[in-house]
Design a protein around this motif. Structure first.
Motif, PDB file in Angstrom:
ATOM      1  N   ASP B 295     -12.954   6.438  18.617  1.00 39.80           N
ATOM      2  CA  ASP B 295     -12.016   6.158  19.700  1.00 39.80           C
ATOM      3  C   ASP B 295     -11.154   7.408  19.817  1.00 39.80           C
ATOM      4  O   ASP B 295     -10.409   7.758  18.894  1.00 39.80           O
ATOM      5  CB  ASP B 295     -11.184   4.928  19.314  1.00 39.80           C
ATOM      6  CG  ASP B 295     -10.099   4.618  20.332  1.00 39.80           C
ATOM      7  OD1 ASP B 295      -9.475   5.562  20.844  1.00 39.80           O
ATOM      8  OD2 ASP B 295      -9.876   3.423  20.604  1.00 39.80           O
ATOM      9  N   SER B 296     -11.236   8.090  20.942  1.00 45.62           N
ATOM     10  CA  SER B 296     -10.590   9.402  21.022  1.00 45.62           C
ATOM     11  C   SER B 296      -9.062   9.292  21.032  1.00 45.62           C
ATOM     12  O   SER B 296      -8.379  10.229  20.634  1.00 45.62           O
ATOM     13  CB  SER B 296     -11.108  10.191  22.233  1.00 45.62           C
ATOM     14  OG  SER B 296     -10.979   9.435  23.407  1.00 45.62           O
ATOM     15  N   ASP B 297      -8.516   8.142  21.445  1.00 45.04           N
ATOM     16  CA  ASP B 297      -7.052   7.986  21.378  1.00 45.04           C
ATOM     17  C   ASP B 297      -6.583   7.891  19.927  1.00 45.04           C
ATOM     18  O   ASP B 297      -5.610   8.520  19.529  1.00 45.04           O
ATOM     19  CB  ASP B 297      -6.607   6.733  22.141  1.00 45.04           C
ATOM     20  CG  ASP B 297      -6.618   6.963  23.638  1.00 45.04           C
ATOM     21  OD1 ASP B 297      -6.677   8.151  24.045  1.00 45.04           O
ATOM     22  OD2 ASP B 297      -6.602   5.979  24.393  1.00 45.04           O
ATOM     23  N   ARG B 300      -6.848  11.241  18.218  1.00 41.94           N
ATOM     24  CA  ARG B 300      -5.739  12.132  18.535  1.00 41.94           C
ATOM     25  C   ARG B 300      -4.642  12.019  17.462  1.00 41.94           C
ATOM     26  O   ARG B 300      -4.141  13.009  16.942  1.00 41.94           O
ATOM     27  CB  ARG B 300      -5.190  11.757  19.917  1.00 41.94           C
ATOM     28  CG  ARG B 300      -3.885  12.393  20.273  1.00 41.94           C
ATOM     29  CD  ARG B 300      -3.336  11.722  21.541  1.00 41.94           C
ATOM     30  NE  ARG B 300      -2.024  12.266  21.854  1.00 41.94           N
ATOM     31  CZ  ARG B 300      -1.641  12.699  23.055  1.00 41.94           C
ATOM     32  NH1 ARG B 300      -2.468  12.622  24.052  1.00 41.94           N
ATOM     33  NH2 ARG B 300      -0.448  13.195  23.253  1.00 41.94           N
ATOM     34  N   PRO B 337      -7.367  17.669  24.921  1.00 41.75           N
ATOM     35  CA  PRO B 337      -8.435  16.663  24.784  1.00 41.75           C
ATOM     36  C   PRO B 337      -9.835  17.289  24.819  1.00 41.75           C
ATOM     37  O   PRO B 337      -9.985  18.489  25.044  1.00 41.75           O
ATOM     38  CB  PRO B 337      -8.223  15.793  26.023  1.00 41.75           C
ATOM     39  CG  PRO B 337      -7.688  16.746  27.046  1.00 41.75           C
ATOM     40  CD  PRO B 337      -6.856  17.749  26.288  1.00 41.75           C
ATOM     41  N   HIS B 338     -10.825  16.458  24.593  1.00 45.62           N
ATOM     42  CA  HIS B 338     -12.203  16.879  24.869  1.00 45.62           C
ATOM     43  C   HIS B 338     -12.289  17.311  26.332  1.00 45.62           C
ATOM     44  O   HIS B 338     -11.676  16.677  27.209  1.00 45.62           O
ATOM     45  CB  HIS B 338     -13.175  15.707  24.708  1.00 45.62           C
ATOM     46  CG  HIS B 338     -13.484  15.345  23.293  1.00 45.62           C
ATOM     47  ND1 HIS B 338     -14.124  16.200  22.425  1.00 45.62           N
ATOM     48  CD2 HIS B 338     -13.282  14.199  22.592  1.00 45.62           C
ATOM     49  CE1 HIS B 338     -14.288  15.595  21.256  1.00 45.62           C
ATOM     50  NE2 HIS B 338     -13.781  14.379  21.327  1.00 45.62           N
ATOM     51  N   VAL B 437     -11.801  18.429  21.090  1.00 45.23           N
ATOM     52  CA  VAL B 437     -10.444  17.928  21.095  1.00 45.23           C
ATOM     53  C   VAL B 437      -9.703  18.714  20.001  1.00 45.23           C
ATOM     54  O   VAL B 437     -10.298  19.089  19.008  1.00 45.23           O
ATOM     55  CB  VAL B 437     -10.488  16.413  20.802  1.00 45.23           C
ATOM     56  CG1 VAL B 437     -11.242  16.116  19.531  1.00 45.23           C
ATOM     57  CG2 VAL B 437      -9.126  15.788  20.743  1.00 45.23           C
ATOM     58  N   LYS B 664     -10.255  16.093  31.109  1.00 48.68           N
ATOM     59  CA  LYS B 664     -10.381  15.401  29.827  1.00 48.68           C
ATOM     60  C   LYS B 664     -11.596  14.484  29.840  1.00 48.68           C
ATOM     61  O   LYS B 664     -12.022  13.986  30.868  1.00 48.68           O
ATOM     62  CB  LYS B 664      -9.143  14.574  29.502  1.00 48.68           C
ATOM     63  CG  LYS B 664      -8.947  13.351  30.373  1.00 48.68           C
ATOM     64  CD  LYS B 664      -7.941  12.398  29.747  1.00 48.68           C
ATOM     65  CE  LYS B 664      -7.875  11.099  30.520  1.00 48.68           C
ATOM     66  NZ  LYS B 664      -7.006  10.105  29.913  1.00 48.68           N
ATOM     67  N   THR B 666     -12.750  11.083  27.405  1.00 49.56           N
ATOM     68  CA  THR B 666     -12.309  10.197  26.322  1.00 49.56           C
ATOM     69  C   THR B 666     -13.473   9.317  25.894  1.00 49.56           C
ATOM     70  O   THR B 666     -14.419   9.100  26.654  1.00 49.56           O
ATOM     71  CB  THR B 666     -11.139   9.301  26.787  1.00 49.56           C
ATOM     72  OG1 THR B 666     -11.535   8.592  27.964  1.00 49.56           O
ATOM     73  CG2 THR B 666      -9.900  10.133  27.107  1.00 49.56           C
ATOM     74  N   LYS B 668     -14.539   5.598  23.796  1.00 48.98           N
ATOM     75  CA  LYS B 668     -14.199   4.325  23.154  1.00 48.98           C
ATOM     76  C   LYS B 668     -15.468   3.728  22.571  1.00 48.98           C
ATOM     77  O   LYS B 668     -16.518   3.779  23.212  1.00 48.98           O
ATOM     78  CB  LYS B 668     -13.590   3.357  24.181  1.00 48.98           C
ATOM     79  CG  LYS B 668     -12.079   3.342  24.121  1.00 48.98           C
ATOM     80  CD  LYS B 668     -11.497   2.265  25.014  1.00 48.98           C
ATOM     81  CE  LYS B 668     -10.273   2.789  25.755  1.00 48.98           C
ATOM     82  NZ  LYS B 668     -10.550   3.863  26.734  1.00 48.98           N
ATOM     83  N   ASP B 673     -15.995   7.407  28.314  1.00 51.82           N
ATOM     84  CA  ASP B 673     -15.439   6.539  29.354  1.00 51.82           C
ATOM     85  C   ASP B 673     -15.767   7.020  30.764  1.00 51.82           C
ATOM     86  O   ASP B 673     -15.887   6.222  31.682  1.00 51.82           O
ATOM     87  CB  ASP B 673     -13.906   6.488  29.239  1.00 51.82           C
ATOM     88  CG  ASP B 673     -13.451   5.789  27.962  1.00 51.82           C
ATOM     89  OD1 ASP B 673     -14.060   4.771  27.603  1.00 51.82           O
ATOM     90  OD2 ASP B 673     -12.500   6.287  27.327  1.00 51.82           O
TER      91      ASP B 673
END
Ligand code: FES
Ligand code: FES
Lengths: 150, 743
Positions: B295-297, B300, B337-338, B437, B664, B666, B668, B673
Motif C-alpha cells: 500500500d503506497s500510502d 510513505r 511518489p512513484h 517513491v 504520481k 499509487t 493498494k 490505482d
C-alpha cells in the motif's frame, strides 16, 4: 454496409463497432493515425470528420456512414498544408508521435476560426497531449498561419 | 576515443529493413547493397559511387533529434554536402559500441567517435585526390562533398574518388586531423531534423506501424500485482469475439524480473480491437503474491520513518556529528511518489520467429538489450536475433527495458506466425517500471548569519538494482551519484546517508532518475535555510555554492561515478554552476517587485555533465497555481545542435510541470490505482501556457548531456516560487494535493 470516404477514397465495410482508429490502422493499413489511450483522453488518434476534429478511437465505423474522413495522410498530397509547413518551420516535433493529431486539431480550429486568440487555441488543443512537451511551439506554429489556412 | 574501427571494410554492412518512412511490408535480410565499388572506411559510414553517403544512426530517436545530430557530426568532419547524406538506422549490433540510448550520453560518448568516422573517410579521400593531382594530401581540404586543392583551386567530387579511396590502407589514429571549431559547417549550427517531413504527414514509422504478412495482433493480460500467477481463466470466451484467433499463455518470469516478459495470458487476433475485446472476456483469477499487501500510502510513512534513522554513509566530509553540537539546526523531510513514464506511444513490438531465427521491430532505446532479452527468452543465440529499431513515440527510460520485445518474440515462437504485441495505456500505466517513491530527511547546523556549517541528508528509496537482483534494499553507487553524494555546496561538514527500502513493484529509471527526488529536496531545503536566515535566495545560494573551484569529491569523502565520465574532462565546476544560476536570475529579472500572490523561485543543478538553472515566477490563486514565467539557463559545454537543445529544455520543463504539479502512481493491495490519462494526468497545453525562455551559455567545455538534466531543477524552483508567493512550503509532490489557499 457502411460507406464512407477516407482521404478521398470511397470505402465500404461491414465492420460495425470497430473504432475508426483500428479500422484505419489494422484493416486499411493506414498507420498515420495513432493510438495513445483508446479512451478519448489524449487526442493522438485525431482525424477530421466532415472537417471537425474527432477522436477516432471513440467512433465506431458504422457511425460514419456517408461521412468524409480526413487523416493526417490525406491532409495534403505532399505534406505541404500550411500547418504541416509551419510545424516544420517552427521545429515543433520531438518524438513526433502526437503531431498528426495535433495538426488535425489545429486544422479544425483554423477552419472555424482563422484568427484564434490564445484562449481559443487552448480550447481547441487541450484534448491533445504531447508528452514531449512541444506545446509552446505548437502555439507558435498555429499563430504563424493565422488566417493563412485553406 | 580517437581510435579507428578495425572493422573490415570489405565485409560490407548488411543493415536492412527499417527506413523511417513508408511502411514495411515483409523483410529482406539481404536488402542492403554490398557492391564492391562502395567505400566503407568505418562502421558508421558508406560512400557509394552514385554520390550517396550513407551514415548509420546507431542511437534511438525518441525526440532528441539524435538520428540527425550524430550523422551531422560525421558529415561535418567529412566535408559532406548534407543533401548527399542518407541516414540509416542501425540494427542492434555490438560493433557500433553501446546503443543504449539512455543516460543523456549519445553526444558526449560519441561526439569524438563520429568525428573520427568522418575524418577517417576524409583522410582517405584527400589521399586519393592528392594522388591524382600529384600533390601533398595536406594541401587539400574538403567541402560540399568535394576535395579541393587549396593552391590550384582544383576540385573533385567524392563520388569520383570512391573506388580509389577504398583501396587505400586505413590511417592510424595519430594521422587524423580534425577541423578547428571555426571551420565547422554543421556542428554548433544544426540541421533540420530529418524525420520532420514524415512526422507531420503520418508517414513516420513507429513501433506499431509494422505490418507483416500473416501477422497477428496480441494483447496480454498480466497480473495486477507483481509476482502473482493466474489460477484460472476462460480460454473459450475470447474465441467467441469476432476476429480473435487464439489464446495462449506466456510463462511468468523467474525472479529477478529484470527485462523478462512478466508472463500472462495473450489474446491474439486479426486486429487490435478484437484482441482488446477478447481479453475483456478472460475473467482471469489471480493467485497470491508476496506483494499483495503493498500500500503506497502506508509505505510513505515507512520510508519517512526510515529516513529518521541512521543509514549507510555514502559521503562524509569533516565531522558532521561533532560539528552539529551547539549549532542552531533546521531540519525537514521531503517525499516524492512513484512516477510513470507514459510515453505517448505505449510499449509495442513485432516479432517474426522462423527456423530458429527471430527478427524483431521495436521502438527500443536499447536494441542490444532487446537482442539479449529475446535470445534468453527463446533460448537461442543472440546472433540469431535481429533487432530493427523504429522511431520511438517517446521513451523517457521506459523503452530501454525490453520486456515487451521479449513478449512479442515468445508469442511468435509459440504461434508460428509474426506477432505484434500492443500495450494499451492501461497496460502501460499498471505495468510500468515505476520511478522510485522516495523520502529524504535533511538537517543543517547554521552559523550566526544563518549559513550552513554542517549539512546532513538521508535518502531512502527502493533501488533500481531491485529489478536485477532479489532482496536489494540499498541504493547503488550510481544512484547515490545522481544529485546526492555530489552535493556541490561549500560546507565544512557534510554527511550523506542511504537508508534501506525494499521494492514491491518493478522499479526503473525515468528521465533524470534519482536526480528528481534529490534535486527537489536539496534545492527546496536550501531555499528554506535562506528564508530562515532572512537572506535573498539567490544571494544565499551563490554563497553556499561558494568560491570558484572544481570539487574534489574523493577528498570530500564521496565515491562519485560522474555518469561514467572522467572527472578530469568533466569536473564538478562551481563557476559554471553559479554562472547558469546568475544567468537565469538575470533573465528572470530576479528580485523585482511583484503583486501580492506572485513569487519567484530558483534552483540550479548539475546532472548528466551539464549545468542548468531554472527561475520560475508563479501566481497562486486559491488552490490554483499559474506558472507565469520560466527562465532556464543551460551550460552543456559545446552546443552541437542549439535548436534541439532548446527543444529538449522546453520539453524538460513541461515534463517537470507534469511531475511537480500532478505526477504520481499509487498502489493498494499491490495493484496500481491509476489506469489512463484521466486519473494519471500529464501536462496539457493549458498547464504550459507560458513561453519557456532558454539561454544557452557559450562554453568551450566538451559537450555534456541534454535529454535529462533540464528536469531536476524545475520542481524545486516551482515550489520555491510558491513559497515566495504564499509562505507555504511544499515538501511533498505532487503540488495539486496541497491546499495552498490557507497559509
Ligand atoms: S487514442 Fe483516441 S483520444 Fe487517445
Ligand atoms: S512530440 Fe512526442 S508526444 Fe508530442
Amino acid at each position: 454496409m457502411t460507406t464512407l470516404t477516407i482521404d478521398g477514397h470511397v470505402v465500404e465495410t461491414d465492420e460495425k463497432d470497430m473504432p475508426l482508429l483500428w479500422f484505419l490502422r489494422d484493416k486499411l493499413q493506414k498507420t498515420g493515425t495513432r493510438f495513445g489511450c483508446g479512451k478519448g483522453l489524449c487526442g493522438t488518434c485525431t482525424v477530421l470528420v466532415d472537417n471537425h476534429a474527432v477522436r477516432s478511437c471513440q467512433f465506431p465505423v458504422f457511425a460514419l456512414d456517408g461521412k468524409k474522413v480526413t487523416t493526417i495522410e490525406g491532409l495534403s498530397e505532399h505534406g505541404d498544408h500550411p500547418l504541416q509547413k509551419a510545424w516544420q518551420e517552427k521545429n515543433v516535433p520531438q518524438c513526433g508521435y502526437c503531431q498528426g493529431g495535433q495538426i488535425l486539431s489545429a486544422v479544425a480550429l483554423l477552419n472555424s476560426d482563422p484568427n484564434p486568440t490564445d484562449e481559443a487555441i487552448d480550447n481547441a488543443m487541450v484534448g491533445n497531449i504531447c508528452r514531449c512537451g512541444t506545446y509552446g511551439r505548437i502555439r507558435e506554429a498555429i499563430k504563424s498561419v493565422q488566417g493563412g489556412s485553406q | 576515443m580517437n581510435t579507428v574501427s578495425s572493422f573490415n571494410r570489405r565485409d560490407f554492412l548488411r543493415l536492412s529493413g527499417v527506413t523511417c518512412s513508408g511502411l514495411i511490408l515483409g523483410f529482406s535480410a539481404e536488402a542492403e547493397t554490398s557492391s564492391p565499388e562502395n567505400f566503407n572506411p568505418d562502421v558508421f559510414l558508406t560512400l557509394e559511387p552514385s554520390g550517396t553517403i550513407h551514415i548509420y544512426a546507431h542511437r534511438s530517436e525518441m525526440g532528441t533529434g539524435i538520428r540527425t545530430v550524430l550523422p551531422m557530426v560525421v558529415a561535418d568532419e567529412l566535408g559532406a554536402d548534407w543533401d548527399d547524406v542518407d541516414i540509416r538506422q542501425a540494427t542492434g549490433d555490438k560493433k557500433f559500441g553501446s546503443q543504449n540510448t539512455d543516460g543523456s550520453r549519445s553526444i558526449w560518448k560519441f561526439f569524438d567517435r563520429m568525428r573520427t568516422a568522418g575524418a577517417t573517410a576524409g583522410f582517405l579521400l584527400n589521399q586519393a585526390a592528392a594522388a591524382r593531382w600529384n600533390v601533398d594530401p595536406s594541401t587539400c581540404r574538403r567541402d560540399a562533398s568535394h576535395v579541393i586543392h587549396k593552391a590550384s583551386g582544383k576540385r573533385i567530387a567524392f563520388k569520383e574518388l570512391v573506388g580509389e579511396a577504398a583501396k587505400l590502407p586505413l590511417p592510424k589514429a595519430d594521422e587524423l586531423t580534425f577541423k578547428a571549431p571555426e571551420e565547422r559547417t554543421y556542428i554548433g549550427k544544426g540541421k533540420k531534423v530529418v524525420d520532420f517531413a514524415d512526422m507531420v504527414s503520418g508517414k513516420a514509422v513507429f513501433g506499431a506501424d509494422i505490418r507483416l504478412p500473416n501477422m497477428l495482433f496480441a494483447v496480454v493480460e498480466r497480473s495486477p500485482v507483481l509476482g502473482a500467477k493466474w489460477k484460472d481463466f476462460d480460454k473459450e470466451a475470447p474465441l467467441k469475439v469476432k476476429g480473435v484467433n487464439q489464446v495462449v499463455t506466456i510463462t511468468p518470469y523467474k525472479a529477478p524480473h529484470a527485462f523478462q516478459a512478466l508472463g500472462g495470458i495473450a489474446v491474439l487476433a486479426d486486429h487490435t480491437h478484437a484482441a482488446i475485446k477478447g481479453r475483456e472476456k478472460l475473467n482471469t483469477q489471480w493467485g497470491t503474491s508476496e506483494h499483495d499487501h503493498y500500500d503506497s500510502d502506508a509505505y510513505r510513512d515507512e520510508l519517512l520513518a526510515t529516513a529518521e534513522k541512521e543509514g549507510t554513509v555514502v559521503r562524509h566530509k569533516g565531522d558532521y556529528k561533532e560539528a552539529i553540537k551547539g549549532l542552531t539546526t533546521h531540519s525537514a523531510s521531503y517525499y516524492t511518489p512513484h512516477l510513470l513514464h507514459q510515453p505517448m506511444e505505449p510499449p509495442v513490438a513485432t516479432a517474426d520467429f522462423k527456423d530458429g531465427r527471430c527478427i524483431v521491430w521495436a521502438p527500443t532505446q536499447n536494441p542490444q538489450a532487446a537482442q539479449d532479452a529475446v535470445a534468453a527468452a527463446l533460448e537461442i543465440p543472440a546472433s540469431q536475433v535481429t533487432v530493427h529499431v523504429t522511431l520511438l513515440g517517446g521513451g523517457f527510460g521506459r523503452k530501454s527495458k525490453p520486456d515487451y520485445v521479449a513478449e512479442a518474440a515468445l508469442l511468435s515462437q509459440k504461434v508460428g506466425r509474426p506477432v505484434q504485441v500492443v500495450w494499451t495505456r492501461e497496460d502501460d500505466i499498471q505495468h510500468d517500471y515505476f520511478h522510485s517513491v522516495a523520502a529524504l530527511k535533511l538537517e543543517a547546523g547554521l552559523d550566526k548569519k544563518g549559513y550552513p556549517e554542517a549539512w546532513s541528508m538521508r535518502t531512502v528509496f527502493p533501488s533500481i538494482s531491485s529489478t536485477f537482483a532479489e532482496g536489494v534494499v540499498q541504493a547503488s553507487a550510481g544512484e547515490m551519484g545522481l544529485g546526492f553524494s555530489d552535493l556541490p555546496f561549500d560546507v565544512p561538514h557534510i554527511l550523506c546517508e542511504n537508508g534501506p527500502a525494499p521494492a514491491h513493484v518493478r522499479i526503473g529509471w525515468l528521465r533524470s532518475v534519482a536526480n528528481i527526488q534529490h534535486a527537489f529536496a536539496i534545492h527546496s531545503f536550501v531555499d528554506e535555510l535562506a528564508a530562515k536566515a532572512g537572506i535573498d535566495p539567490l544571494a544565499y545560494l551563490n554563497r553556499v555554492i561558494g568560491r570558484d573551484r572544481k570539487i574534489d569529491l574523493k577528498a570530500e569523502g564521496a565515491d562519485y561515478p560522474n555518469y561514467g565520465a572522467p572527472l578530469e574532462k568533466y569536473p564538478v565546476d562551481t563557476a559554471r554552476l553559479k554562472h547558469v544560476l546568475n544567468t537565469a536570475a538575470k533573465d528572470a529579472d530576479w528580485g523585482r517587485q511583484l503583486p501580492v500572490g506572485q513569487g519567484q523561485g530558483i534552483a540550479v543543478h548539475r546532472s548528466f555533465l551539464s549545468y542548468i538553472a531554472i527561475a520560475v515566477r508563479v501566481r497562486v490563486l486559491g488552490r490554483k497555481v499559474v506558472i507565469e514565467q520560466v527562465d532556464l539557463a543551460i551550460d552543456c559545454g559545446l552546443a552541437v545542435h542549439p535548436e534541439r537543445i532548446r527543444s529538449q529544455m522546453e520539453g524538460s520543463v513541461v515534463f517537470g510541470i507534469s511531475l511537480a504539479m500532478m505526477g504520481k502512481a499509487t498502489m493498494k493491495n499491490g495493484a496500481v490505482d491509476q489506469s489512463n490519462f484521466h486519473d494519471a494526468p500529464v501536462a496539457r497545453i493549458t498547464d504550459a501556457k507560458t513561453k519557456i525562455n532558454v539561454t544557452l551559455v557559450q562554453s568551450e567545455a566538451p559537450p555534456g548531456g541534454v535529454g535529462e538534466p533540464g528536469v531536476p531543477p524545475f520542481a524545486p524552483a516551482l515550489c520555491n516560487a510558491i513559497f515566495a508567493a504564499t509562505g507555504k512550503r511544499v515538501r511533498s509532490l505532487p503540488i495539486k494535493e496541497h491546499d495552498l489557499s490557507e497559509a
